[in-house]
Write a protein that holds these residues in place. Sequence first.
Motif, PDB file in Angstrom:
ATOM      1  N   ALA A 122       0.817  -1.215   0.000  1.00 50.00           N
ATOM      2  CA  ALA A 122       0.000   0.000   0.000  1.00 50.00           C
ATOM      3  C   ALA A 122       0.851   1.266   0.000  1.00 50.00           C
ATOM      4  N   ARG A 123       2.159   1.137  -0.070  1.00 49.09           N
ATOM      5  CA  ARG A 123       3.028   2.316   0.001  1.00 49.09           C
ATOM      6  C   ARG A 123       3.782   2.513  -1.302  1.00 49.09           C
ATOM      7  N   THR A 124       4.062   3.762  -1.588  1.00 49.04           N
ATOM      8  CA  THR A 124       4.929   4.124  -2.700  1.00 49.04           C
ATOM      9  C   THR A 124       5.773   5.303  -2.242  1.00 49.04           C
ATOM     10  N   PRO A 125       6.858   5.626  -2.937  1.00 48.20           N
ATOM     11  CA  PRO A 125       7.650   6.792  -2.564  1.00 48.20           C
ATOM     12  C   PRO A 125       6.819   8.080  -2.619  1.00 48.20           C
ATOM     13  N   MET A 126       7.174   9.028  -1.762  1.00 43.21           N
ATOM     14  CA  MET A 126       6.493  10.330  -1.748  1.00 43.21           C
ATOM     15  C   MET A 126       6.549  10.948  -3.133  1.00 43.21           C
ATOM     16  N   GLN A 127       5.409  11.440  -3.583  1.00 44.65           N
ATOM     17  CA  GLN A 127       5.286  12.005  -4.930  1.00 44.65           C
ATOM     18  C   GLN A 127       5.480  13.517  -4.851  1.00 44.65           C
TER      19      GLN A 127
ATOM     20  N   ASN B  80      10.971   9.497 -11.187  1.00 44.32           N
ATOM     21  CA  ASN B  80      10.824   8.903  -9.858  1.00 44.32           C
ATOM     22  C   ASN B  80      10.020   9.782  -8.910  1.00 44.32           C
ATOM     23  N   ALA B  81       9.110  10.560  -9.450  1.00 40.62           N
ATOM     24  CA  ALA B  81       8.215  11.442  -8.687  1.00 40.62           C
ATOM     25  C   ALA B  81       8.992  12.468  -7.870  1.00 40.62           C
ATOM     26  N   GLY B  82      10.263  12.729  -8.269  1.00 40.86           N
ATOM     27  CA  GLY B  82      11.081  13.681  -7.520  1.00 40.86           C
ATOM     28  C   GLY B  82      11.556  13.117  -6.190  1.00 40.86           C
ATOM     29  N   PHE B  83      11.328  11.842  -5.950  1.00 38.64           N
ATOM     30  CA  PHE B  83      11.672  11.190  -4.685  1.00 38.64           C
ATOM     31  C   PHE B  83      13.177  10.945  -4.562  1.00 38.64           C
ATOM     32  N   THR B  84      13.800  10.539  -5.679  1.00 45.31           N
ATOM     33  CA  THR B  84      15.226  10.235  -5.661  1.00 45.31           C
ATOM     34  C   THR B  84      15.803  10.349  -7.065  1.00 45.31           C
ATOM     35  N   ASP B  85      17.103  10.640  -7.117  1.00 47.04           N
ATOM     36  CA  ASP B  85      17.811  10.611  -8.392  1.00 47.04           C
ATOM     37  C   ASP B  85      18.270   9.186  -8.698  1.00 47.04           C
ATOM     38  N   GLY B  86      18.269   8.347  -7.680  1.00 47.54           N
ATOM     39  CA  GLY B  86      18.672   6.952  -7.831  1.00 47.54           C
ATOM     40  C   GLY B  86      17.497   6.091  -8.233  1.00 47.54           C
TER      41      GLY B  86
END
Length: 162
Positions: A27-32, A38-44
């Motif tokens: 039910a979780r995904t990286p913060m958008q 990558n939704a601005g969550f990470t450059d990696g």
Amino acid sequence: ALADGQVGVVHRDEAVELYLKKDRDNARTPMQWSPGRNAGFTDGTPWIGVNPNHVSISVEAQENDPDSVLSFYRGLAALRTRSHALRRGSFALFDAADDDVFAWSRSGEDGDYLMLVNFSARTVHADTGDFREYVKGTAKELVRNTHEKLVMRPWGSVILRK
């Protein structure tokens, strides 16, 4: 545990499959943060997939929209910050006379608050249950609402202050 409450040895692959059914990561995904990569969550490379809706649902998209979910929750956080009753006040549950409504009050130095949340896919009228007189009383102020004053649309909520 196996089917029907039996105890026994489970193969590793079966154990992992059982675990994944109860794991919160489903039910979780990286913060958008943005509609970008990558939704601005990470450059990696994130360890869990980014929701494809990040192109239309992100902090950046809601930042300046007063009707956005982000603005609504920021308003709730600000309300709690400035209210003694909501931070440290006494707490009481109400019988909502509707199994889909969760109702409670918080009382403190700055007043009494009634919170109602509709946990259903149907419209619910907020003036039922043992808090009826609270809702119908004349000394009330609508503090936060997702819809009309005493009507909660599906998954809606109401906060009243006496």
